[in-house]
Design an enzyme around this catalytic site. Structure first.
Site, PDB file in Angstrom:
ATOM      1  N   ASP A 117      -7.077  46.738 -19.752  1.00  0.00           N
ATOM      2  CA  ASP A 117      -8.467  46.327 -19.961  1.00  0.00           C
ATOM      3  C   ASP A 117      -9.360  47.182 -19.054  1.00  0.00           C
ATOM      4  O   ASP A 117      -8.889  48.149 -18.432  1.00  0.00           O
ATOM      5  CB  ASP A 117      -8.644  44.819 -19.701  1.00  0.00           C
ATOM      6  CG  ASP A 117      -8.406  44.453 -18.240  1.00  0.00           C
ATOM      7  OD1 ASP A 117      -8.059  45.346 -17.424  1.00  0.00           O
ATOM      8  OD2 ASP A 117      -8.574  43.274 -17.892  1.00  0.00           O
ATOM      9  N   TYR A 119      -4.767  44.935 -27.453  1.00  0.00           N
ATOM     10  CA  TYR A 119      -4.835  44.425 -26.087  1.00  0.00           C
ATOM     11  C   TYR A 119      -4.199  43.034 -26.004  1.00  0.00           C
ATOM     12  O   TYR A 119      -3.353  42.751 -25.139  1.00  0.00           O
ATOM     13  CB  TYR A 119      -6.290  44.373 -25.590  1.00  0.00           C
ATOM     14  CG  TYR A 119      -6.398  43.625 -24.298  1.00  0.00           C
ATOM     15  CD1 TYR A 119      -6.102  44.257 -23.093  1.00  0.00           C
ATOM     16  CD2 TYR A 119      -6.697  42.256 -24.269  1.00  0.00           C
ATOM     17  CE1 TYR A 119      -6.128  43.555 -21.900  1.00  0.00           C
ATOM     18  CE2 TYR A 119      -6.726  41.555 -23.089  1.00  0.00           C
ATOM     19  CZ  TYR A 119      -6.451  42.206 -21.900  1.00  0.00           C
ATOM     20  OH  TYR A 119      -6.466  41.517 -20.727  1.00  0.00           O
ATOM     21  N   GLU A 126      -6.892  35.147 -22.752  1.00  0.00           N
ATOM     22  CA  GLU A 126      -7.140  36.585 -22.888  1.00  0.00           C
ATOM     23  C   GLU A 126      -8.259  36.858 -23.886  1.00  0.00           C
ATOM     24  O   GLU A 126      -9.078  37.747 -23.672  1.00  0.00           O
ATOM     25  CB  GLU A 126      -5.853  37.318 -23.295  1.00  0.00           C
ATOM     26  CG  GLU A 126      -4.815  37.397 -22.193  1.00  0.00           C
ATOM     27  CD  GLU A 126      -5.314  38.151 -20.958  1.00  0.00           C
ATOM     28  OE1 GLU A 126      -6.198  39.007 -21.075  1.00  0.00           O
ATOM     29  OE2 GLU A 126      -4.809  37.863 -19.860  1.00  0.00           O
TER      30      GLU A 126
END
Ligand code: SF4
Length: 382
Positions: free
Chosen positions: A154, A136, A53
């Site tokens: 995202d 996030y 990620e």
């Protein structure tokens, strides 16, 4: 009221449709547990989820995959990464850009290893408390690795949600609305697969320019599709033009082929990465700052590079280091046991451009005489 018309039921339908599509069409990614194994209860390693990620922010799967495999081969666990020297991690990250991400990876890894259980915490609240892990990433690890019903938003997810609900308010202002709408879709069951399904849909079907609405599992429920405005969403507030900056880069070579390189300061652009010495990057013509006295020769053309907030034009000066040259910064180096031309892989993209520009043009005459304070030549993309 017919229960099938309630908004929460409609949203549960959307989640179910998307998960059904994901079960059939999920991308095969090296950090992912495929949906059949996920449904059977298998969870991915949080370290892999975190690494992927972080790497994927601002970057494509194609660009990331090689880096992901190299990182895992060198540092298979979070403890291995935590123990790695900073310079080696920065060198392995070279070329992926946004170098603060690599520094944050190291901070996060060391904090995980120093924590009570020396393991990733399993909740959003505890993950976000770790240094180097933002909202996030914390949501992605909590949902994907630990099955927590967190909403992962995202750019792909923003686009899908803006279209699904025909949100015409421009980004970034619309971000809160989009996050709320995305949260309203997130199911309690399989939230990690749902997050990955949204990402996959945005990457492969609901693409920025030409959304493939005909094959989209959410097509019958998509408001932007119904209105014929899918390709126009999300609306984005136009960004101001990027300013121009300029600088000088110094490429010095010793008789044995070693090149003069320095580690850039931790703070600032390309912080902690290896590179050729440069002047500051300024709007006005830069003041020369050669790292040692030598016959510096200005090479023809320039190197052009774009950062998030400005365009940079670098003029490259080159010199053969005289015996006993004593640079006031950096040191001469070549990778151990490797030829000097193996170096570029450990350099960030800008410095690779400087390297390639220098060795492509070193035998050419400059197109302007070397001045005391060299003026910039016409910009040339390299
Ligand atoms: Fe995107 Fe089209 Fe699917 Fe709507 S129908 S979510 S615009 S691909």
């Amino acid at each position: 009221m017919d229960s099938s018309n309630r908004p929460q039921d409609k949203r549960a339908d959307l989640s179910g449709l998307l998960l059904g599509w994901y079960d059939r069409a999920a991308r095969d990614l090296p950090w992912r547990v495929p949906p059949d194994r996920s449904r059977a209860g298998e969870r991915p390693d949080p370290y892999r989820v975190w690494l992927s990620e972080v790497m994927l922010q601002q970057t494509t799967v194609a660009a990331v995959t090689g880096y992901f495999h190299r990182f895992l081969a060198r540092w298979p666990t979070v403890a291995d990464l935590a123990a790695a020297p900073d310079a080696e991690v920065m060198a392995e990250w070279a070329g992926l850009g946004y170098y603060a991400r690599a520094r944050n990876l190291l901070k996060g890894a060391r904090a995980v290893v120093a924590s009570e259980n020396a393991a990733f915490p399993d909740s959003y609240g505890a993950l976000i408390a770790l240094p180097g892990i933002g909202p996030y990433t914390a949501a992605a690890i909590a949902a994907i690795a630990f099955g927590r019903p967190e909403t992962v938003v995202d750019g792909n997810v923003e686009r899908v949600v803006a279209r699904l609900f025909a949100v015409t308010e421009p980004l970034p202002k619309a971000r809160t609305t989009l996050r709320c709408l995305a949260a309203s879709l997130t199911p309690d069951e399989r939230p990690g697969d749902f997050a990955q399904a949204m990402m996959d849909l945005g990457a492969t079907v609901c693409t920025p320019r030409k959304p493939a609405c005909m094959i989209c599992p959410l097509g019958p429920h998509c408001q932007a599709r119904t209105l014929g405005i899918a390709a126009d969403l999300p609306v984005k507030t136009p960004k101001p033009a990027k300013p121009e900056r300029q600088g000088l880069a110094y490429v010095a070579r010793r008789a044995d082929g070693a090149l003069l390189l320095e580690t850039r300061p931790e703070r600032g652009l390309l912080g902690g990465t290896l590179g050729f010495p440069t002047t500051g990057w300024t709007v006005e013509p830069p003041n020369p700052a050669p790292p040692f006295r030598a016959d510096w020769r200005q090479l023809p053309g320039t190197v052009r590079h774009t950062f998030t907030h400005f365009h940079l034009t670098l003029t490259v000066l080159m010199a053969e280091a005289p015996p006993g040259a004593n640079p006031d910064r950096g040191n001469f180096r070549a990778p151990a046991g490797a030829p000097a031309n193996a170096l570029p892989r450990s350099l960030p993209t800008l410095m690779r451009k400087v390297h390639d520009h220098a060795f492509r043009n070193e035998s050419l005459e400059p197109d302007v005489p070397p001045p005391d304070s060299p003026a910039m030549t016409g910009a040339t993309d390299t």
